[in-house]
Design a protein around this motif. Structure first.
Motif, PDB file in Angstrom:
ATOM      1  N   HIS A 138      65.719  44.733   3.035  1.00 30.71           N
ATOM      2  CA  HIS A 138      65.372  45.913   2.615  1.00 30.71           C
ATOM      3  C   HIS A 138      64.635  46.501   3.704  1.00 30.71           C
ATOM      4  O   HIS A 138      63.791  46.048   4.535  1.00 30.71           O
ATOM      5  N   GLU A 189      61.279  47.255   4.754  1.00 32.90           N
ATOM      6  CA  GLU A 189      60.361  45.754   4.832  1.00 32.90           C
ATOM      7  C   GLU A 189      60.614  45.471   6.423  1.00 32.90           C
ATOM      8  O   GLU A 189      61.657  44.927   6.661  1.00 32.90           O
ATOM      9  N   ARG A 211      64.710  51.128   1.854  1.00 34.63           N
ATOM     10  CA  ARG A 211      64.648  50.048   0.912  1.00 34.63           C
ATOM     11  C   ARG A 211      66.547  49.669   1.163  1.00 34.63           C
ATOM     12  O   ARG A 211      66.791  48.486   1.243  1.00 34.63           O
ATOM     13  N   HIS A 268      61.377  39.066   3.695  1.00 33.92           N
ATOM     14  CA  HIS A 268      61.006  40.186   2.908  1.00 33.92           C
ATOM     15  C   HIS A 268      59.380  40.605   3.308  1.00 33.92           C
ATOM     16  O   HIS A 268      58.705  39.788   3.689  1.00 33.92           O
ATOM     17  N   GLU A 269      59.412  41.771   2.822  1.00 32.41           N
ATOM     18  CA  GLU A 269      57.987  42.212   2.287  1.00 32.41           C
ATOM     19  C   GLU A 269      57.870  42.649   1.094  1.00 32.41           C
ATOM     20  O   GLU A 269      58.416  43.012   0.470  1.00 32.41           O
ATOM     21  N   GLU A 313      57.704  36.611   1.487  1.00 38.39           N
ATOM     22  CA  GLU A 313      57.186  37.807   1.348  1.00 38.39           C
ATOM     23  C   GLU A 313      56.199  38.103   1.971  1.00 38.39           C
ATOM     24  O   GLU A 313      54.967  37.284   1.695  1.00 38.39           O
TER      25      GLU A 313
HETATM   26 ZN    ZN Z   1      62.440  42.898  -0.060  1.00 38.87          ZN
END
Ligand code: ZN
Length: 881
Positions: free
Chosen positions: A131, A134, A209, A248-249, A324
């Motif tokens: 994304h 992120e 994203r 990810h974030e 994350e």
């Molecule tokens: Zn993500």
């Protein structure tokens, strides 16, 4: 220490991080030397990311290889770096052959197997930032590469390089990252702001994203609609990673998540994989404790849907995981609790999570490699014992969709066989041949995940969700509960224990479908309206200047029945080389074209009948920008442009009031957001109404149906329903202050229920639709399968206003795959899925649920073709009703 720089130089300010004690080799370039900023000090751009990994490769070619694996739609290279000790890099060809052997699922002699395990490094794949907004993970990938190459005298790094091959895919979505950076840099002032509402944090539509086509690529793995995903899937089959990380974030108020994942877990995840997640998690937890980083596990992020970046590798045997990090969405971010989160913090945390993962990988190398091979071998063995081992896909009805499915499976490393026409299998005769998938193969669990009609949710999980709903709490499903590809492509699959494959040939990527027979001279040529590949041929023919007409009634010619929708290209009025041109289009696409010797129909309309309407290449506009859902707008654009080869001119919602819509035959309104009507304004509303009344085709997808039906727009005579509830008359007081008696729990609940509540949110199930077979808009369909998500349920159109062209099946037949709340099933039954309402000279077409979601509902492509291609012809000829 002479010749070595302290680690402080590597991070923008490492003292606060208390990083490991390693010193770094100055022969390895730092990020600052290549990009001009230290790690964590700035958000590294996609171009700088490529430059930096290339610089590492140039500085240390014996230990680094950089591979470009794809190009984004906007032309940016996607690359990964392979990092290992020189002895491993020198024999990568051999290693790949060994990996392929281990992954083959073959029953190897014990000595050969243990020798293979002994000499094969564990491949650990790190994918960062799928994304694009992120942002910290990409810089963590660069920091990891630097640390592995430059750290001197670090026992852990030495062990990692000895035991593993580390593959770093630093920016899985460079187009999205570039879009984020553009808005970030434009918002940035004299100093970075920590307030989340400032422009640098607050991205304009569509946000970073998504990729160019605004696809969420963390849902795209098995659908493979995007080149970025296709490149990664091919690379997985080359490297067979035993450990896979998708970094990810999440929201900036959160801390850090790593597995074990939340419930529900896909039932195809093995016990060994579950135990490995626990072991990896414990070691990461210990690292996070040492560095004082807060984290959580087993919450929010589940492991059920096979299109996630971590699930596809899992179903191939890897220990695959999602990380994350709370996102600073910029360089500095003030959390709700008053803490400050910096970009550098996030980069550091992902870096630590990666190092901890590599430590566990290096220490457990042999076990991991052996487990991976065992997972693939056991898939072969379990498949061989499965009572319904073979999946037989019929080519007769939707040939193009069947072929597309076979190609997609083959691209994922799944073996597919082609049975010739006239073969018997599973007790049936396959007149047009069939495509066969054997579950007994190393990717057998991926086969089950993608082809089984249903993947059951764990019963105890369902029980808990029903209890939560009763208590008025939200359900905990993170994504859809159904994705069965045969249902989504609308092809028929039979299952049985044994299929004779002696006459079969391989199908898929390098084996195109059999070419259609040569076309003879005659009155003209018919293109049966049976699937999207057929529609694609018609579109290509119209684009090349050929002229054809579509019928809204079935006809019989030379004993053969052609369904409604069938397109005829007559010789008269077309170029002399018509047959050759159609033949060429057919062999390029695999579509079917039939010679019509004469115009005589034994039954149904002749070509000169008003049942036939002349087609033209439609000019399509697509509503775009704020007020629409980015993923819906993007996926719709992708389907129109990439599946149908037609342009889709994007027009912003706020421009609709002044846009000259006369240029277009079709205007598509993708799923809208709550502020659509406000952004559209009075002039936009008037312009939409004028477009339709003057002969345009307006197509609404999903929630846009509700917008068209709203009082402000009034373009569709339906209503979005509130949740059904039992009659409350007996319990409800006539006057607000009248006395009441509440006699039991049920009466109490009826009394407090919100009369305006929407139906319950459906996480996503595949449901059956029944067609009104008399209407041209259902051409090619008696029934269909759609994905239902959300809470919108519409009232059927009254016959005075329009036609309910497809409707949801009766309650007892509704759910084809996945899980749906019972009250939604009861309320959705018989309600409209596809509505057509003539207005003025034009037509409004509304899909209650979008057919373009994620670009993966291939079985509905033909229905969309009916709306964009057949509808303008019907409107033009005055036969739209
Ligand atoms: Zn993500």
């Amino acid at each position: 220490m002479i010749g070595l720089v302290a680690c402080a130089a590597f991070w923008a300010s490492a003292s606060a991080q208390g990083l490991m004690s390693a010193t770094y080799d100055p022969a390895i370039p730092t990020l600052e030397q290549v990009a001009g900023h230290k790690t964590g000090e700035k958000i590294t751009s996609p171009a700088e990311i490529v430059d930096y990994l290339r610089a590492l490769e140039a500085a240390d070619p014996a230990r680094v290889r950089v591979v470009e694996y794809a190009r984004s739609w906007q032309g940016r290279p996607l690359i990964y770096a392979i990092i290992a000790k020189p002895e491993t890099i020198a024999r990568l060809g051999e290693v790949k052959r060994d990996l392929a052997q281990l992954a083959s699922g073959a029953a190897l002699p014990a000595t050969e197997r243990s020798a293979l395990v002994e000499r094969t490094p564990a491949v650990a794949w790190f994918g960062f930032g799928v994304h694009g907004d992120e942002i910290t993970p990409a810089d963590s990938g660069l920091a990891l590469a630097y640390h592995l190459l430059a750290a001197k005298g670090d026992a852990l790094v030495d062990r990692i390089l000895d035991e593993t091959i580390v593959i770093i895919d630093p920016a899985q979505n460079p187009d999205g990252r570039a879009r984020f950076l553009q808005s970030f840099n434009e918002g940035l002032g004299l100093e970075p702001q920590d307030n989340r509402f400032t422009a640098e944090h607050d991205q304009p539509w569509p946000g970073g994203r998504f990729n160019h086509y605004l696809m969420d690529m963390n849902r795209d793995w098995f659908a493979m609609t995007q080149p970025e995903t296709r490149g990664r899937i091919a690379a997985q089959q080359e490297w067979h990673p035993v450990v896979f990380v998708d970094s990810h974030e999440m929201g900036g108020d959160e801390t850090y998540f790593f597995p074990p994942a939340a419930e529900p877990l896909n039932p195809l995840i093995s016990q060994t994989q579950r135990e490995a997640h626990d072991a990896f998690g414990r070691n990461r937890g210990a690292w996070f404790d040492r560095h004082g980083i807060a984290y959580f596990t087993r919450e929010i992020f589940d492991a059920f849907y096979p299109g996630y970046g971590d699930m596809w590798p899992t179903l191939n045997g890897a220990i695959a995981k999602t990380f994350e990090q709370g996102s600073p969405r910029g360089l500095v971010y003030r959390r709700s609790n008053g803490d400050t989160l910096t970009y550098k913090d996030g980069v550091f945390n992902n870096f630590i999570a990666a190092l901890a993962t590599l430590e566990t990988t290096a220490n457990g190398r042999k076990q991991l490699v052996s487990d991976y091979a065992a997972y693939r071998r056991s898939a072969v063995e379990e498949g061989a014992r499965a009572p319904q081992r073979f999946y037989v896909i019929d080519r007769a009805v939707r040939m193009g969709q069947a072929e597309r499915l076979a190609t997609s499976l083959a691209a994922q490393g799944i073996a597919v066989s082609r049975l010739p026409a006239g073969t018997r299998a599973c007790g049936r005769l396959y007149a047009d041949g069939a495509l066969v998938v054997d579950q007994s193969q190393p990717a057998g669990r991926l086969v089950q995940a993608l082809l089984d009609a249903d993947t059951p949710l764990p019963p105890e999980f369902i029980k808990r969700q029903e209890e939560r709903r009763k208590a008025g709490l939200a359900h905990e499903l993170y994504d859809v509960t159904a994705w069965a590809l045969p249902l989504m492509e609308d092809v028929d699959v039979a299952r049985c224990a044994k299929v004779d494959l002696s006459g079969a040939s391989p199908a898929g990527l390098s084996a195109p479908p059999p070419a259609t027979a040569a076309l003879a001279a005659g009155f003209g040529y018919a293109v049966p309206w049976t699937d999207a590949v057929q529609a694609g041929l018609v579109i290509d023919a119209l684009k090349s200047g050929l002229t054809g007409s579509s019928t809204d009634k079935a006809f019989t010619s030379a004993g053969r029945v052609f369904g409604k929708g069938t397109v005829i290209f007559p010789a008269a009025g077309n170029p002399d080389d018509l047959a050759a041109r159609l033949e060429q289009l057919a062999s390029a696409s695999g579509a079917k074209v039939v010679t019509l010797a004469s115009s005589w129909a034994e039954d149904g309309p002749n070509f000169g009948s008003s049942a036939f309407a002349g087609l033209k290449k439609p000019k399509i506009a697509l509503v775009w920008d704020d007020g629409t859902s980015p993923t819906s707008a993007g996926a719709t654009r992708w389907v129109i442009e990439q599946k149908f080869g037609l342009g889709a001119a994007p027009i912003r919602v706020q421009t609709l009031g002044s846009a000259d819509l006369e240029d277009y035959d079709v205007l598509i309104l993708p799923e809208t957001t709550g502020d659509f009507q406000t952004l559209l304004g009075t002039s936009g509303t008037e312009n939409l109404k004028a477009f339709v009344s003057e002969g345009g085709v307006l197509i609404a997808l999903g929630s846009a149906t509700g917008a068209l039906a709203s009082e402000e727009l009034g373009l569709l005579s339906t209503t979005a329903e509130t949740a059904w509830r039992e009659e409350v008359a007996a319990d409800e007081p006539e006057k607000p202050n009248a006395g009441t008696r509440i006699t039991d729990q049920a009466a109490y609940e009826r009394l407090i229920a919100d009369p305006d509540a929407s139906p319950e949110d459906a996480p996503g199930a595949l449901v059956r639709l029944d067609a009104n077979k008399d209407h041209w808009l259902s051409s090619g369909y008696d029934r269909a399968t759609a994905l239902v998500t959300g809470s919108a349920i519409y009232k059927p159109l009254n016959a005075a206003n329009g036609t309910n062209v497809l409707r949801f099946a009766p309650a007892d037949q509704l759910v084809a795959s996945g899980y749906m709340w019972d009250e939604n099933i009861q309320q959705l039954a018989f309600k409209p899925y596809l509505m057509a309402e003539p207005r003025g000279k034009g037509l409004v077409i509304a899909f209650a649920q979008s057919p373009t979601t994620r670009g993966y509902l291939g079985g509905l492509d033909l229905l969309l073709a009916n709306a964009i291609l057949l509808a303008p012809a019907r409107v033009e000829s005055g036969t739209a009703r």
